[in-house]
Design a protein around this motif. Structure first.
Motif, short mmCIF file in Angstrom:
data_model
loop_
_atom_site.label_atom_id
_atom_site.label_comp_id
_atom_site.label_asym_id
_atom_site.label_seq_id
_atom_site.Cartn_x
_atom_site.Cartn_y
_atom_site.Cartn_z
N LEU A 15 -40.49 -51.75 74.24
CA LEU A 15 -40.04 -51.57 72.86
C LEU A 15 -38.54 -51.80 72.73
O LEU A 15 -38.08 -52.30 71.70
CB LEU A 15 -40.44 -50.19 72.34
CG LEU A 15 -41.94 -49.95 72.17
CD1 LEU A 15 -42.20 -48.59 71.53
CD2 LEU A 15 -42.61 -51.05 71.38
N SER A 16 -37.79 -51.44 73.74
CA SER A 16 -36.35 -51.72 73.73
C SER A 16 -36.10 -53.22 73.65
O SER A 16 -35.19 -53.67 72.94
CB SER A 16 -35.67 -51.14 74.97
OG SER A 16 -35.73 -49.73 74.93
N HIS A 18 -37.96 -55.25 72.19
CA HIS A 18 -38.45 -55.71 70.89
C HIS A 18 -37.68 -55.05 69.74
O HIS A 18 -38.24 -54.80 68.66
CB HIS A 18 -39.96 -55.41 70.76
CG HIS A 18 -40.80 -56.45 71.41
ND1 HIS A 18 -40.98 -56.53 72.77
CD2 HIS A 18 -41.49 -57.48 70.88
CE1 HIS A 18 -41.75 -57.55 73.05
NE2 HIS A 18 -42.08 -58.15 71.92
N GLY A 19 -36.41 -54.76 69.96
CA GLY A 19 -35.56 -54.29 68.87
C GLY A 19 -35.76 -52.85 68.45
O GLY A 19 -35.65 -52.53 67.27
N CYS A 20 -36.03 -51.98 69.40
CA CYS A 20 -36.20 -50.56 69.10
C CYS A 20 -35.36 -49.71 70.05
O CYS A 20 -35.05 -50.16 71.16
CB CYS A 20 -37.67 -50.14 69.26
SG CYS A 20 -38.82 -51.05 68.21
N ARG A 53 -37.04 -48.40 64.82
CA ARG A 53 -37.01 -49.85 64.83
C ARG A 53 -35.69 -50.29 64.20
O ARG A 53 -35.35 -49.86 63.10
CB ARG A 53 -38.21 -50.39 64.05
CG ARG A 53 -38.44 -51.86 64.18
CD ARG A 53 -39.80 -52.27 63.66
NE ARG A 53 -40.06 -51.77 62.31
CZ ARG A 53 -41.26 -51.74 61.73
NH1 ARG A 53 -42.32 -52.19 62.38
NH2 ARG A 53 -41.40 -51.28 60.51
N HIS A 54 -34.92 -51.11 64.90
CA HIS A 54 -33.60 -51.52 64.43
C HIS A 54 -33.65 -52.29 63.12
O HIS A 54 -32.75 -52.14 62.28
CB HIS A 54 -32.90 -52.39 65.48
CG HIS A 54 -32.65 -51.67 66.76
ND1 HIS A 54 -32.13 -52.30 67.86
CD2 HIS A 54 -32.83 -50.37 67.14
CE1 HIS A 54 -32.02 -51.44 68.86
NE2 HIS A 54 -32.44 -50.26 68.44
N SER A 55 -34.67 -53.09 62.91
CA SER A 55 -34.70 -53.96 61.73
C SER A 55 -34.74 -53.21 60.41
O SER A 55 -34.20 -53.67 59.41
CB SER A 55 -35.90 -54.91 61.81
OG SER A 55 -37.12 -54.17 61.79
N GLN A 58 -37.14 -47.68 60.71
CA GLN A 58 -38.42 -46.97 60.67
C GLN A 58 -38.60 -46.07 61.90
O GLN A 58 -38.40 -46.50 63.02
CB GLN A 58 -39.57 -47.98 60.61
CG GLN A 58 -40.93 -47.39 60.40
CD GLN A 58 -41.17 -46.92 58.98
OE1 GLN A 58 -40.75 -47.58 58.04
NE2 GLN A 58 -41.80 -45.79 58.83
N ILE A 60 -40.36 -44.17 64.84
CA ILE A 60 -41.49 -44.50 65.72
C ILE A 60 -41.81 -43.29 66.56
O ILE A 60 -40.93 -42.70 67.19
CB ILE A 60 -41.14 -45.67 66.66
CG1 ILE A 60 -40.78 -46.93 65.88
CG2 ILE A 60 -42.29 -45.95 67.64
CD1 ILE A 60 -40.16 -48.03 66.74
N ILE A 102 -45.80 -51.44 66.73
CA ILE A 102 -44.57 -51.63 65.95
C ILE A 102 -44.57 -52.93 65.16
O ILE A 102 -43.77 -53.09 64.24
CB ILE A 102 -43.30 -51.56 66.83
CG1 ILE A 102 -43.24 -52.72 67.83
CG2 ILE A 102 -43.19 -50.21 67.50
CD1 ILE A 102 -41.86 -53.00 68.33
N GLU A 103 -45.45 -53.86 65.51
CA GLU A 103 -45.50 -55.14 64.79
C GLU A 103 -46.44 -55.11 63.61
O GLU A 103 -46.45 -56.03 62.81
CB GLU A 103 -45.89 -56.26 65.75
CG GLU A 103 -44.78 -56.59 66.75
CD GLU A 103 -45.15 -57.71 67.71
OE1 GLU A 103 -46.35 -58.04 67.86
OE2 GLU A 103 -44.22 -58.24 68.34
#
Length: 104
Positions: A15-16, A18-20, A53-55, A58, A60, A102-103
Motif C-alpha cells: 500500500l505504501s 500505491h500512494g498510501c 490514501r494520499h490522493s 481517505q 483506510i 484501495i482501488e
C-alpha cells in the motif's frame, strides 16, 4: 499457513508503494509498579492497519487475517459499525486483496 505478521508487513509495503501511508495499530497491556493494569491502544475490534490514501486523504482501515482466520465478535461489531461511514475498510488476507480494496 502464512503468519499474520508477514501478511501485515506485505500489505504495508504494497500500500505504501500505491500512494498510501499505513501504520500497524499496536495495542497491549502492562501492570504498573503499583499493581494497576494499563491498557494502551485503540478499543477492542479496531483493525490491524490504519492509514490514508494520499490522493484524497481517505481513511483506510484493514483487518488482516491469514488464510483460515476468522473475525472475532468485537471485530465483527466494528466492521458493522464502520461501514456506516465514508472510509475504506476491509478484511484482507494478502497484499493483492489490500490493493484491490484501495482501488475500488
Amino acid at each position: 499457513m502464512t503468519a499474520e505478521a508477514k501478511i501485515q508487513n506485505d500489505i504495508r509495503v504494497a500500500l505504501s508503494a500505491h500512494g498510501c501511508t499505513i501504520i500497524r495499530t499496536n495495542s497491549g497491556s502492562v501492570k504498573t509498579v503499583d499493581g494497576r493494569m494499563f491498557i494502551a491502544g485503540p478499543p477492542k475490534g479496531w483493525p490491524d492497519l490504519t492509514g490514508f490514501r494520499h490522493s484524497d486523504g481517505q481513511l483506510i482501515l484493514v483487518e488482516v487475517k491469514n488464510e483460515t482466520g476468522k473475525l472475532r465478535p468485537d471485530q465483527k461489531r466494528f466492521a458493522e459499525f464502520i461501514q456506516r461511514f465514508p472510509v475504506i475498510y476491509g478484511v484482507c488476507r494478502s497484499a493483492e486483496e489490500a490493493i484491490k480494496l484501495i482501488e475500488e
